[in-house]
Design a protein around this motif. Structure first.
Motif, PDB file in Angstrom:
ATOM      1  N   GLU A  84      -4.206  -4.201  -5.656  1.00 48.31           N
ATOM      2  CA  GLU A  84      -3.199  -3.234  -5.221  1.00 48.31           C
ATOM      3  C   GLU A  84      -1.987  -3.906  -4.563  1.00 48.31           C
ATOM      4  OE1 GLU A  84      -3.161   0.767  -2.422  1.00 48.31           O
ATOM      5  OE2 GLU A  84      -4.788  -0.662  -2.236  1.00 48.31           O
ATOM      6  N   GLU A  85      -2.163  -5.130  -4.046  1.00 44.24           N
ATOM      7  CA  GLU A  85      -1.063  -5.805  -3.350  1.00 44.24           C
ATOM      8  C   GLU A  85       0.177  -5.971  -4.236  1.00 44.24           C
ATOM      9  OE1 GLU A  85      -3.336  -8.910  -5.441  1.00 44.24           O
ATOM     10  OE2 GLU A  85      -3.961  -7.351  -4.049  1.00 44.24           O
ATOM     11  N   ASN A  86      -0.012  -6.089  -5.555  1.00 41.24           N
ATOM     12  CA  ASN A  86       1.145  -6.237  -6.441  1.00 41.24           C
ATOM     13  C   ASN A  86       2.038  -4.996  -6.402  1.00 41.24           C
ATOM     14  OD1 ASN A  86       0.341  -8.798  -7.227  1.00 41.24           O
ATOM     15  ND2 ASN A  86      -0.809  -8.045  -8.980  1.00 41.24           N
ATOM     16  N   ALA A  87       1.431  -3.830  -6.502  1.00 40.59           N
ATOM     17  CA  ALA A  87       2.195  -2.579  -6.453  1.00 40.59           C
ATOM     18  C   ALA A  87       2.808  -2.387  -5.067  1.00 40.59           C
ATOM     19  CB  ALA A  87       1.307  -1.390  -6.815  1.00 40.59           C
ATOM     20  N   GLU A  88       2.051  -2.712  -4.031  1.00 43.92           N
ATOM     21  CA  GLU A  88       2.572  -2.564  -2.664  1.00 43.92           C
ATOM     22  C   GLU A  88       3.767  -3.482  -2.433  1.00 43.92           C
ATOM     23  OE1 GLU A  88      -0.463  -2.961   0.303  1.00 43.92           O
ATOM     24  OE2 GLU A  88      -1.689  -1.387  -0.591  1.00 43.92           O
ATOM     25  N   PHE A  89       3.673  -4.701  -2.949  1.00 44.25           N
ATOM     26  CA  PHE A  89       4.782  -5.656  -2.824  1.00 44.25           C
ATOM     27  C   PHE A  89       6.016  -5.126  -3.558  1.00 44.25           C
ATOM     28  CE2 PHE A  89       7.056  -9.369  -4.688  1.00 44.25           C
ATOM     29  CZ  PHE A  89       7.590  -9.877  -3.504  1.00 44.25           C
ATOM     30  N   TRP A  90       5.799  -4.610  -4.768  1.00 41.64           N
ATOM     31  CA  TRP A  90       6.907  -4.084  -5.563  1.00 41.64           C
ATOM     32  C   TRP A  90       7.618  -2.952  -4.800  1.00 41.64           C
ATOM     33  CZ3 TRP A  90       8.453   0.494  -7.852  1.00 41.64           C
ATOM     34  CH2 TRP A  90       9.481   0.385  -8.787  1.00 41.64           C
ATOM     35  N   VAL A  91       6.843  -2.043  -4.210  1.00 40.37           N
ATOM     36  CA  VAL A  91       7.403  -0.923  -3.439  1.00 40.37           C
ATOM     37  C   VAL A  91       8.153  -1.446  -2.209  1.00 40.37           C
ATOM     38  CG1 VAL A  91       6.824   1.070  -1.982  1.00 40.37           C
ATOM     39  CG2 VAL A  91       5.758   0.811  -4.207  1.00 40.37           C
ATOM     40  N   ALA A  92       7.556  -2.401  -1.517  1.00 35.59           N
ATOM     41  CA  ALA A  92       8.196  -2.974  -0.324  1.00 35.59           C
ATOM     42  C   ALA A  92       9.550  -3.592  -0.690  1.00 35.59           C
ATOM     43  CB  ALA A  92       7.284  -4.014   0.317  1.00 35.59           C
ATOM     44  N   CYS A  93       9.617  -4.263  -1.828  1.00 40.23           N
ATOM     45  CA  CYS A  93      10.883  -4.868  -2.289  1.00 40.23           C
ATOM     46  C   CYS A  93      11.920  -3.794  -2.627  1.00 40.23           C
ATOM     47  CB  CYS A  93      10.648  -5.760  -3.503  1.00 40.23           C
ATOM     48  SG  CYS A  93       9.728  -7.265  -3.130  1.00 40.23           S
ATOM     49  N   GLU A  94      11.481  -2.727  -3.275  1.00 43.79           N
ATOM     50  CA  GLU A  94      12.397  -1.625  -3.608  1.00 43.79           C
ATOM     51  C   GLU A  94      12.976  -1.023  -2.327  1.00 43.79           C
ATOM     52  OE1 GLU A  94      13.425  -0.388  -6.929  1.00 43.79           O
ATOM     53  OE2 GLU A  94      12.772  -2.473  -7.034  1.00 43.79           O
ATOM     54  N   ASP A  95      12.130  -0.812  -1.342  1.00 45.69           N
ATOM     55  CA  ASP A  95      12.554  -0.268  -0.053  1.00 45.69           C
ATOM     56  C   ASP A  95      13.511  -1.245   0.632  1.00 45.69           C
ATOM     57  OD1 ASP A  95      12.361   1.468   2.382  1.00 45.69           O
ATOM     58  OD2 ASP A  95      11.404  -0.332   3.196  1.00 45.69           O
ATOM     59  N   TYR A  96      13.167  -2.509   0.610  1.00 45.19           N
ATOM     60  CA  TYR A  96      13.965  -3.562   1.245  1.00 45.19           C
ATOM     61  C   TYR A  96      15.390  -3.577   0.677  1.00 45.19           C
ATOM     62  CZ  TYR A  96      15.600  -8.297   2.275  1.00 45.19           C
ATOM     63  OH  TYR A  96      16.356  -9.372   2.670  1.00 45.19           O
ATOM     64  N   LYS A  97      15.513  -3.468  -0.653  1.00 44.28           N
ATOM     65  CA  LYS A  97      16.836  -3.525  -1.306  1.00 44.28           C
ATOM     66  C   LYS A  97      17.748  -2.377  -0.875  1.00 44.28           C
ATOM     67  CE  LYS A  97      15.005  -4.417  -5.528  1.00 44.28           C
ATOM     68  NZ  LYS A  97      14.940  -4.709  -6.963  1.00 44.28           N
ATOM     69  N   LYS A  98      17.149  -1.277  -0.406  1.00 49.70           N
ATOM     70  CA  LYS A  98      17.942  -0.107   0.004  1.00 49.70           C
ATOM     71  C   LYS A  98      18.369  -0.190   1.469  1.00 49.70           C
ATOM     72  CE  LYS A  98      15.405   2.832  -3.178  1.00 49.70           C
ATOM     73  NZ  LYS A  98      14.102   3.447  -3.207  1.00 49.70           N
ATOM     74  N   THR A  99      17.894  -1.212   2.188  1.00 47.81           N
ATOM     75  CA  THR A  99      18.169  -1.340   3.617  1.00 47.81           C
ATOM     76  C   THR A  99      19.611  -1.775   3.846  1.00 47.81           C
ATOM     77  OG1 THR A  99      15.874  -1.980   3.906  1.00 47.81           O
ATOM     78  CG2 THR A  99      17.339  -2.409   5.757  1.00 47.81           C
TER      79      THR A  99
END
Length: 167
Positions: free
Chosen positions: A74-89
């Motif tokens: 699951e860490e792969n999907a969680e990492f992907w989501v975290a990166c998407e969120d990060y880019k919007k910061t």
């Protein structure tokens, strides 16, 4: 008046980071709870060929994540989501905080949810984090996306999770 502001700012800057969050309110929109609707079998069939479409669909993403959880990846999907969120910061302070959190949670050796990236990608990512920018995790995120696309997606498509959706 200016001296008073300067004194207050000086006091703020001397406090540990955690207290700054309580003093400076960040205007963040509260997330609306998603009314997630089951996709049509036709819609779900499109996910076989497009990880992008799968990840963009809340129901598809939730199903894929449950599947990854069952495979302990699951860490792969969680990492992907975290990166998407990060880019919007937008806030540089928040960006630096999120970058540190993502690094500690997913990138550093022995991280609790360490993602499987090669040494070169890890080195580039660490170099990018010296001055965090919206693209700091791009290379690592692309590697993980490719891994999910060529490895996890085909297994998901063969799984019961997916077959339930296309009935």
């Amino acid at each position: 008046r200016a001296k008073e502001i300067k004194t207050k700012l000086g006091t703020l800057l001397q406090k540990p980071d955690s207290t700054i969050d309580f003093i400076i309110p960040y205007p963040e929109k509260p997330e609306k709870p998603l009314k997630v609707q089951k996709p049509s079998p036709e819609e779900a069939l499109q996910w076989r060929d497009s990880l992008d479409k799968l990840l963009q669909n809340p129901y598809g993403f939730a199903s894929f994540r449950s599947f990854l959880r069952s495979e302990f990846s699951e860490e792969n999907a969680e990492f992907w989501v975290a990166c998407e969120d990060y880019k919007k910061t937008k806030s540089p302070v928040k960006m630096a905080e999120k970058a540190k959190k993502i690094y500690e949670e997913f990138i550093q050796t022995e991280a609790p949810k360490e993602v499987n990236i090669d040494h070169f990608t890890k080195a580039v990512t660490m170099k990018n984090l010296v001055e965090p920018s919206p693209t700091s995790f791009d290379m690592a995120q692309k590697r993980i996306f490719a891994l999910m696309e060529k490895d996890s997606l085909p297994r998901f498509v063969r799984s019961e999770f997916y077959h339930e959706l296309i009935k």
